[in-house]
Write a protein that holds these residues in place. Structure first.
Motif, PDB file in Angstrom:
ATOM      1  N   GLY A  62       0.796  -1.222   0.000  1.00 30.85           N
ATOM      2  CA  GLY A  62       0.000   0.000   0.000  1.00 30.85           C
ATOM      3  C   GLY A  62       0.824   1.266   0.000  1.00 30.85           C
ATOM      4  O   GLY A  62       2.060   1.233  -0.036  1.00 30.85           O
ATOM      5  N   TYR A  63       0.116   2.397   0.038  1.00 27.52           N
ATOM      6  CA  TYR A  63       0.755   3.710   0.084  1.00 27.52           C
ATOM      7  C   TYR A  63       0.275   4.468   1.318  1.00 27.52           C
ATOM      8  O   TYR A  63      -0.898   4.363   1.687  1.00 27.52           O
ATOM      9  CB  TYR A  63       0.411   4.531  -1.168  1.00 27.52           C
ATOM     10  CG  TYR A  63       1.609   5.211  -1.781  1.00 27.52           C
ATOM     11  CD1 TYR A  63       2.326   4.605  -2.812  1.00 27.52           C
ATOM     12  CD2 TYR A  63       2.051   6.442  -1.320  1.00 27.52           C
ATOM     13  CE1 TYR A  63       3.430   5.224  -3.380  1.00 27.52           C
ATOM     14  CE2 TYR A  63       3.150   7.066  -1.864  1.00 27.52           C
ATOM     15  CZ  TYR A  63       3.846   6.461  -2.899  1.00 27.52           C
ATOM     16  OH  TYR A  63       4.955   7.079  -3.436  1.00 27.52           O
ATOM     17  N   ASP A  64       1.173   5.196   1.927  1.00 32.28           N
ATOM     18  CA  ASP A  64       0.956   5.975   3.151  1.00 32.28           C
ATOM     19  C   ASP A  64       0.989   5.072   4.380  1.00 32.28           C
ATOM     20  O   ASP A  64       0.510   3.938   4.355  1.00 32.28           O
ATOM     21  CB  ASP A  64      -0.361   6.758   3.121  1.00 32.28           C
ATOM     22  CG  ASP A  64      -0.331   7.890   2.097  1.00 32.28           C
ATOM     23  OD1 ASP A  64       0.766   8.410   1.849  1.00 32.28           O
ATOM     24  OD2 ASP A  64      -1.385   8.233   1.552  1.00 32.28           O
ATOM     25  N   ASP A  65       1.553   5.613   5.439  1.00 30.71           N
ATOM     26  CA  ASP A  65       1.767   4.821   6.646  1.00 30.71           C
ATOM     27  C   ASP A  65       1.248   5.574   7.867  1.00 30.71           C
ATOM     28  O   ASP A  65       1.466   6.773   7.995  1.00 30.71           O
ATOM     29  CB  ASP A  65       3.257   4.518   6.821  1.00 30.71           C
ATOM     30  CG  ASP A  65       3.495   3.317   7.703  1.00 30.71           C
ATOM     31  OD1 ASP A  65       3.064   2.213   7.320  1.00 30.71           O
ATOM     32  OD2 ASP A  65       4.117   3.473   8.764  1.00 30.71           O
ATOM     33  N   TYR A  66       0.546   4.847   8.739  1.00 31.39           N
ATOM     34  CA  TYR A  66      -0.050   5.436   9.947  1.00 31.39           C
ATOM     35  C   TYR A  66       0.160   4.484  11.117  1.00 31.39           C
ATOM     36  O   TYR A  66       0.446   3.298  10.928  1.00 31.39           O
ATOM     37  CB  TYR A  66      -1.547   5.672   9.742  1.00 31.39           C
ATOM     38  CG  TYR A  66      -1.853   6.511   8.530  1.00 31.39           C
ATOM     39  CD1 TYR A  66      -1.687   7.891   8.562  1.00 31.39           C
ATOM     40  CD2 TYR A  66      -2.275   5.922   7.345  1.00 31.39           C
ATOM     41  CE1 TYR A  66      -1.933   8.662   7.447  1.00 31.39           C
ATOM     42  CE2 TYR A  66      -2.517   6.683   6.218  1.00 31.39           C
ATOM     43  CZ  TYR A  66      -2.348   8.054   6.276  1.00 31.39           C
ATOM     44  OH  TYR A  66      -2.577   8.807   5.165  1.00 31.39           O
ATOM     45  N   PRO A  67       0.006   4.971  12.336  1.00 32.61           N
ATOM     46  CA  PRO A  67       0.220   4.107  13.501  1.00 32.61           C
ATOM     47  C   PRO A  67      -0.661   2.861  13.506  1.00 32.61           C
ATOM     48  O   PRO A  67      -0.292   1.836  14.083  1.00 32.61           O
ATOM     49  CB  PRO A  67      -0.111   5.034  14.681  1.00 32.61           C
ATOM     50  CG  PRO A  67       0.172   6.409  14.175  1.00 32.61           C
ATOM     51  CD  PRO A  67      -0.225   6.381  12.732  1.00 32.61           C
ATOM     52  N   TRP A  68      -1.854   2.932  12.874  1.00 38.18           N
ATOM     53  CA  TRP A  68      -2.761   1.788  12.896  1.00 38.18           C
ATOM     54  C   TRP A  68      -2.444   0.757  11.813  1.00 38.18           C
ATOM     55  O   TRP A  68      -2.973  -0.357  11.852  1.00 38.18           O
ATOM     56  CB  TRP A  68      -4.215   2.236  12.756  1.00 38.18           C
ATOM     57  CG  TRP A  68      -4.495   3.192  11.636  1.00 38.18           C
ATOM     58  CD1 TRP A  68      -4.584   4.552  11.729  1.00 38.18           C
ATOM     59  CD2 TRP A  68      -4.755   2.873  10.264  1.00 38.18           C
ATOM     60  NE1 TRP A  68      -4.859   5.105  10.506  1.00 38.18           N
ATOM     61  CE2 TRP A  68      -4.973   4.101   9.581  1.00 38.18           C
ATOM     62  CE3 TRP A  68      -4.820   1.688   9.542  1.00 38.18           C
ATOM     63  CZ2 TRP A  68      -5.240   4.166   8.223  1.00 38.18           C
ATOM     64  CZ3 TRP A  68      -5.087   1.746   8.174  1.00 38.18           C
ATOM     65  CH2 TRP A  68      -5.285   2.975   7.529  1.00 38.18           C
ATOM     66  N   VAL A  69      -1.588   1.086  10.848  1.00 44.64           N
ATOM     67  CA  VAL A  69      -1.303   0.167   9.743  1.00 44.64           C
ATOM     68  C   VAL A  69      -0.687  -1.152  10.228  1.00 44.64           C
ATOM     69  O   VAL A  69      -1.074  -2.230   9.765  1.00 44.64           O
ATOM     70  CB  VAL A  69      -0.412   0.853   8.684  1.00 44.64           C
ATOM     71  CG1 VAL A  69       0.096  -0.169   7.656  1.00 44.64           C
ATOM     72  CG2 VAL A  69      -1.197   1.951   7.971  1.00 44.64           C
ATOM     73  N   PRO A  70       0.263  -1.118  11.177  1.00 44.76           N
ATOM     74  CA  PRO A  70       0.808  -2.398  11.668  1.00 44.76           C
ATOM     75  C   PRO A  70      -0.224  -3.258  12.398  1.00 44.76           C
ATOM     76  O   PRO A  70       0.018  -4.439  12.643  1.00 44.76           O
ATOM     77  CB  PRO A  70       1.916  -1.954  12.637  1.00 44.76           C
ATOM     78  CG  PRO A  70       2.267  -0.573  12.220  1.00 44.76           C
ATOM     79  CD  PRO A  70       0.982   0.033  11.758  1.00 44.76           C
ATOM     80  N   LEU A  71      -1.378  -2.680  12.754  1.00 43.15           N
ATOM     81  CA  LEU A  71      -2.411  -3.429  13.474  1.00 43.15           C
ATOM     82  C   LEU A  71      -3.359  -4.166  12.541  1.00 43.15           C
ATOM     83  O   LEU A  71      -4.210  -4.931  12.992  1.00 43.15           O
ATOM     84  CB  LEU A  71      -3.213  -2.471  14.370  1.00 43.15           C
ATOM     85  CG  LEU A  71      -2.397  -1.644  15.373  1.00 43.15           C
ATOM     86  CD1 LEU A  71      -3.305  -0.711  16.159  1.00 43.15           C
ATOM     87  CD2 LEU A  71      -1.613  -2.550  16.310  1.00 43.15           C
TER      88      LEU A  71
END
Length: 339
Positions: free
Chosen positions: A273-282
């Motif tokens: 995917g594109y863009d990374d946020y704190p919830w992405v690893p969840l």
């Protein structure tokens, strides 16, 4: 109403000395005098008349920012960077959104200028070139960010989206994938989307892979379009073994589309995917993404605008290009053999 004259009288100094302290100019002033003036300001509960100051200086110490779509979570990181740099330099911030509508973008510009903001940071729709050319002629300070315009030379802060896409596709190719789909929203006048598609194609051609148009899906900017596009590339006779999603919202729809067909990620299809946020690893599985330096982009765009405003001179336009970073997690693996 307490005036600057009252403060000067109480502190036993000149009005100009009080004015210098209020403007943060402490050069050639003793610590004792500075503290005496500050005590007088506090004792009298003096508040400078910001309107009068603005008229005198022809500055409101306020910056306007126009986003393409404020609902996209990507902008939260950018705004943190903008706000941080504004506060560091003593500027306020006014935020608006064009919602990808050029007429709304034009209205936002007019409104913010009527509010007498000192300059603008714009994530442009790409369809108001004549208006921005007028601003250039007026020497009105503005900076583009995230998107650039081939038709307009102005200071711009962007991320190298071609590089981000190329690194992603090369990563998937190195894992053994040769059927890699890409999902995008419409690319017209949207330089990040154009560049991500260009990077995708460049990586394939550099590895001697053909460009298969059936694996390139331009999705409507409506809920669910990414789900249907994902189903389409996974139902092909020679289906995709990996999907490159180029937008935060598409990331989730790709995962949903694969799930609806009973495909497991990454066992049956890899997703990047594109863009990374704190919830992405969840997410399940934790998603591989291209991380953009959103905070840094906001800070650099603001610093560039403030420098431009303070200079007041027309200088050669500058393009600052930031580099993305691949965040490798668990949503990609070598492909299974597809019959």
């Amino acid at each position: 109403m307490v005036t600057i004259n009252d403060v000067a009288k109480k502190a036993g100094v000149s009005k100009s000395s009080v004015s210098r302290v209020l403007n943060g100019n402490f050069e050639h002033m003793s610590e004792e005098m500075k503290n005496k003036i500050l005590r007088a300001v506090k004792d009298l509960n003096y508040t400078p008349n910001s309107v009068a100051q603005s008229l005198k200086k022809k500055s409101t110490k306020t910056i306007g920012i126009i986003l393409s779509d404020i609902s996209n979570p990507f902008w939260s990181g950018v705004l943190k960077g903008v706000q941080s740099e504004c506060m560091r330099n003593g500027y306020g911030l006014m935020v608006s959104s064009s919602f990808e509508d050029p007429s709304v973008e034009e209205e936002n510009i007019l409104t913010l200028r009527n509010k007498q903001v000192d300059g603008l940071i714009v994530n442009t729709t790409g369809r108001n070139t004549d208006l921005f050319n007028e601003l250039v002629k007026e020497k009105y300070p503005f900076v583009f960010f995230d998107r650039f315009s081939n038709d307009l030379q102005t200071d711009t802060v962007i991320v190298n989206n071609i590089l981000g896409a190329k690194k992603t596709i090369q990563y998937l190719i190195d894992q053994g994938h040769d059927r890699i789909a890409i999902l995008l929203y419409p690319t017209e006048n949207k330089s990040p989307r154009i560049d991500r598609l260009e990077g995708y194609k460049q990586a394939l051609l550099e590895n001697n892979f053909p460009i298969d148009e059936s694996l390139i899906k331009i999705c409507d900017e409506t809920n669910g379009s990414g789900i249907e596009a994902t189903k389409e590339v996974l139902k092909l006779s020679q289906r995709a073994t990996a999907i490159f999603s180029t937008n935060t919202l598409l990331n989730l729809e790709v995962l949903m589309g694969a799930k609806k067909l009973g495909f497991k990620v990454p066992e049956d299809v890899s997703v990047f995917g594109y863009d990374d946020y704190p919830w992405v690893p969840l997410l399940d599985p934790p998603l591989n993404t291209v991380a953009q330096p959103a905070y840094e982009m906001g800070k650099k765009a603001t610093a560039l605008l403030i420098k431009k405003m303070k200079s007041g001179k027309v200088q050669k336009s500058k393009i600052i290009q930031l580099e993305p970073e691949l965040m490798i997690r668990s949503s990609c693996m070598a492909p299974k053999k597809v019959d």
